[in-house]
Scaffold this motif. Structure first.
Motif, PDB file in Angstrom:
ATOM      1  N   UNK A 131       0.808  -1.214   0.000  1.00 49.55           N
ATOM      2  CA  UNK A 131       0.000   0.000   0.000  1.00 49.55           C
ATOM      3  C   UNK A 131       0.840   1.262   0.000  1.00 49.55           C
ATOM      4  N   UNK A 132       2.171   1.125   0.108  1.00 48.12           N
ATOM      5  CA  UNK A 132       3.032   2.303   0.205  1.00 48.12           C
ATOM      6  C   UNK A 132       3.132   3.022  -1.135  1.00 48.12           C
ATOM      7  N   UNK A 133       3.277   4.329  -1.062  1.00 50.20           N
ATOM      8  CA  UNK A 133       3.488   5.148  -2.251  1.00 50.20           C
ATOM      9  C   UNK A 133       4.576   6.171  -2.006  1.00 50.20           C
ATOM     10  N   UNK A 134       4.814   7.048  -2.958  1.00 46.33           N
ATOM     11  CA  UNK A 134       5.869   8.063  -2.811  1.00 46.33           C
ATOM     12  C   UNK A 134       5.697   8.939  -1.580  1.00 46.33           C
ATOM     13  N   UNK A 135       4.468   9.112  -1.104  1.00 43.20           N
ATOM     14  CA  UNK A 135       4.250   9.937   0.083  1.00 43.20           C
ATOM     15  C   UNK A 135       4.620   9.192   1.364  1.00 43.20           C
ATOM     16  N   UNK A 143      16.860   7.424  -0.987  1.00 49.15           N
ATOM     17  CA  UNK A 143      18.038   8.263  -1.163  1.00 49.15           C
ATOM     18  C   UNK A 143      19.234   7.372  -1.496  1.00 49.15           C
ATOM     19  N   UNK A 144      20.285   7.978  -1.970  1.00 51.67           N
ATOM     20  CA  UNK A 144      21.493   7.221  -2.267  1.00 51.67           C
ATOM     21  C   UNK A 144      22.519   8.086  -2.947  1.00 51.67           C
ATOM     22  N   UNK A 145      23.610   7.462  -3.322  1.00 57.87           N
ATOM     23  CA  UNK A 145      24.673   8.154  -4.043  1.00 57.87           C
ATOM     24  C   UNK A 145      25.196   7.215  -5.128  1.00 57.87           C
ATOM     25  N   UNK A 146      25.024   7.605  -6.406  1.00 60.85           N
ATOM     26  CA  UNK A 146      24.387   8.833  -6.885  1.00 60.85           C
ATOM     27  C   UNK A 146      22.891   8.862  -6.569  1.00 60.85           C
ATOM     28  N   UNK A 147      22.314  10.057  -6.647  1.00 61.00           N
ATOM     29  CA  UNK A 147      20.913  10.210  -6.271  1.00 61.00           C
ATOM     30  C   UNK A 147      20.035   9.343  -7.164  1.00 61.00           C
ATOM     31  N   UNK A 148      19.143   8.521  -6.576  1.00 60.79           N
ATOM     32  CA  UNK A 148      18.323   7.600  -7.372  1.00 60.79           C
ATOM     33  C   UNK A 148      17.326   8.339  -8.265  1.00 60.79           C
ATOM     34  N   UNK A 149      17.140   7.790  -9.455  1.00 54.26           N
ATOM     35  CA  UNK A 149      16.167   8.323 -10.403  1.00 54.26           C
ATOM     36  C   UNK A 149      15.278   7.173 -10.869  1.00 54.26           C
ATOM     37  N   UNK A 150      13.970   7.334 -10.743  1.00 59.24           N
ATOM     38  CA  UNK A 150      13.046   6.256 -11.076  1.00 59.24           C
ATOM     39  C   UNK A 150      12.946   6.064 -12.583  1.00 59.24           C
ATOM     40  N   UNK A 151      12.922   4.787 -13.011  1.00 55.48           N
ATOM     41  CA  UNK A 151      12.669   4.439 -14.405  1.00 55.48           C
ATOM     42  C   UNK A 151      11.356   3.669 -14.477  1.00 55.48           C
ATOM     43  N   UNK A 194      16.436   3.254 -10.418  1.00 57.41           N
ATOM     44  CA  UNK A 194      15.707   2.267  -9.620  1.00 57.41           C
ATOM     45  C   UNK A 194      14.324   2.095 -10.253  1.00 57.41           C
ATOM     46  N   UNK A 195      13.722   0.935  -9.998  1.00 53.55           N
ATOM     47  CA  UNK A 195      12.386   0.641 -10.525  1.00 53.55           C
ATOM     48  C   UNK A 195      11.519   0.169  -9.375  1.00 53.55           C
ATOM     49  N   UNK A 196      10.386   0.813  -9.181  1.00 53.16           N
ATOM     50  CA  UNK A 196       9.431   0.460  -8.130  1.00 53.16           C
ATOM     51  C   UNK A 196       8.295  -0.330  -8.750  1.00 53.16           C
ATOM     52  N   UNK A 197       8.278  -1.620  -8.512  1.00 52.66           N
ATOM     53  CA  UNK A 197       7.208  -2.481  -9.012  1.00 52.66           C
ATOM     54  C   UNK A 197       6.085  -2.468  -7.977  1.00 52.66           C
ATOM     55  N   UNK A 198       5.089  -1.629  -8.203  1.00 55.08           N
ATOM     56  CA  UNK A 198       4.031  -1.449  -7.226  1.00 55.08           C
ATOM     57  C   UNK A 198       3.045  -2.608  -7.195  1.00 55.08           C
ATOM     58  N   UNK A 199       3.029  -3.447  -8.233  1.00 59.07           N
ATOM     59  CA  UNK A 199       2.136  -4.608  -8.228  1.00 59.07           C
ATOM     60  C   UNK A 199       2.586  -5.658  -7.222  1.00 59.07           C
ATOM     61  N   UNK A 200       3.886  -5.766  -6.990  1.00 59.88           N
ATOM     62  CA  UNK A 200       4.390  -6.779  -6.058  1.00 59.88           C
ATOM     63  C   UNK A 200       5.005  -6.172  -4.806  1.00 59.88           C
ATOM     64  N   UNK A 218      21.151   2.427  -0.267  1.00 60.06           N
ATOM     65  CA  UNK A 218      19.756   2.841  -0.354  1.00 60.06           C
ATOM     66  C   UNK A 218      19.266   3.092   1.049  1.00 60.06           C
ATOM     67  N   UNK A 219      18.577   4.206   1.270  1.00 65.79           N
ATOM     68  CA  UNK A 219      17.934   4.458   2.541  1.00 65.79           C
ATOM     69  C   UNK A 219      16.461   4.726   2.303  1.00 65.79           C
ATOM     70  N   UNK A 220      15.628   4.052   3.068  1.00 69.40           N
ATOM     71  CA  UNK A 220      14.195   4.271   2.946  1.00 69.40           C
ATOM     72  C   UNK A 220      13.664   4.572   4.331  1.00 69.40           C
ATOM     73  N   UNK A 221      12.846   5.572   4.442  1.00 73.28           N
ATOM     74  CA  UNK A 221      12.288   5.970   5.724  1.00 73.28           C
ATOM     75  C   UNK A 221      10.776   5.963   5.624  1.00 73.28           C
TER      76      UNK A 221
END
Length: 333
Positions: free
Chosen positions: A275-279, A284-292, A307-313, A328-331
């Motif tokens: 159920x998580x989304x961008x909000x 974060x990371x180095x180099x700064x992550x960019x979604x494809x 990086x690729x966010x597969x929201x279906x799984x 990668x850091x996720x908060x």
């Protein structure tokens, strides 16, 4: 012998349970390690594999009922450069397990540990063991502690293949391309390059976390089972997914791949709540992550940012590449 950061040049060890154990990063150059010399000493009483207490025909450093381990060079916390060394007479018998090179902890031999120009006066498997690992609950081992690490054989003088590695012969680490060597303590030699997976949950920071290699999903690496420090190694020829039971993703999760070089890359996925989304998550990371927009775009990336966010799984995939700091850091908010 433990040590500080030191260059050992012309070091000599013989007839010792442990020739040299490396707590810090050191260089070991042009040294000699002998398991058992012709100096027999005096016979003494020892315990052997079947539990019997018998008279042994030579002196021994000491005896232990649960078995003995004779190791020349012991890999521990240090990550040494090992070159030009000679190893002699490391043979198993009823009293001991023996190996020219061994391990004090699971996954010892982390990058940038490197072996080259290694010399042996015996044939591996027939006359002794170049390497010796000890599985859990085995004779000569340390109870539920696993002492099986990694050796990067730069020039092939250990495995017979330049650039190969000696790793534990378990599905998570091996493949059909590897050459099993059970006499080394259930180890195998492989053509894969391995990197250190560092970050959240590594070392003694026990959390509920599982790493699955995507081609052998029934054989994952699971943290928080044994008391050993956890320092998993990932192969650059495979891909992996981190998962957390019962949606237990930590509020802050980081991952770095250490030793990823020479044009190599590795795709790692991290499970996040469906159920998580961008909000809800920040990446974060180095180099700064960019979604494809697709997994194919991720695997084709050469910038190290994708990086690729597969929201279906519920998996975020990152392609780790070289020439950068990788984490990668996720908060969760």
């Amino acid at each position: 012998m433990f040590n500080r950061v030191t260059t050992f040049l012309g070091y000599k060890s013989s007839d010792a349970m442990l020739g040299l154990s490396l707590k810090h990063n050191c260089d070991i150059l042009d040294s000699i390690f002998i398991g058992e010399s012709p100096n027999m000493g005096e016979p003494n009483m020892v315990y052997v594999r079947n539990g019997s207490h018998v008279m042994w025909p030579r002196s021994t450093p000491r005896d232990r009922q649960q078995g003995q381990e004779y190791i020349g060079l012991h890999l521990y916390d240090g990550n040494p450069f090992v070159s030009g060394n000679t190893f002699a007479d490391f043979r198993d018998d009823d009293y001991k397990n023996a190996g020219a090179i061994g391990f004090r902890k699971p996954h010892a031999g982390e990058w940038p540990t490197l072996f080259k120009n290694s010399k042996f006066d015996f044939e591996d498997g027939l006359e002794g063991n170049y390497v010796k690992g000890n599985e859990r609950f085995t004779w000569g081992g340390i109870g539920d502690t696993e002492r099986m690490g990694n050796i990067f054989d730069y020039d092939g003088t250990i495995t017979g293949h330049a650039g190969w590695a000696v790793v534990r012969d378990q599905p998570f680490y091996s493949s059909s391309l590897c050459q099993p060597r059970p006499h080394l303590g259930n180890m195998t030699s492989c053509p894969h390059r391995y990197v250190n997976a560092a970050g959240t949950g590594s070392g003694f920071a026990k959390i509920d976390m599982t790493i699955t290699r995507n081609d052998v999903i029934e054989w994952p690496e699971v943290n928080n089972i044994f008391k050993d420090p956890w320092h998993p190694k990932l192969s650059t020829d495979h891909s992996y997914i981190y998962s957390f039971p019962n949606s237990s993703l930590p509020s802050h999760f980081s991952l770095s791949l250490e030793g990823l070089d020479s044009g190599l890359s590795l795709v790692v996925g991290v499970c996040v709540p469906l159920e998580a989304g961008p909000a809800d998550l920040s990446l974060r990371g180095s180099p700064h992550p960019a979604e494809v927009s697709s997994y194919e775009a991720l695997t084709g990336d050469t910038t190290g940012t994708a990086y690729y966010w597969d929201r279906e799984v519920g998996v975020i995939f990152r392609k780790f590449q070289v020439l950068s700091l990788f984490y990668i850091k996720m908060s969760t908010k």
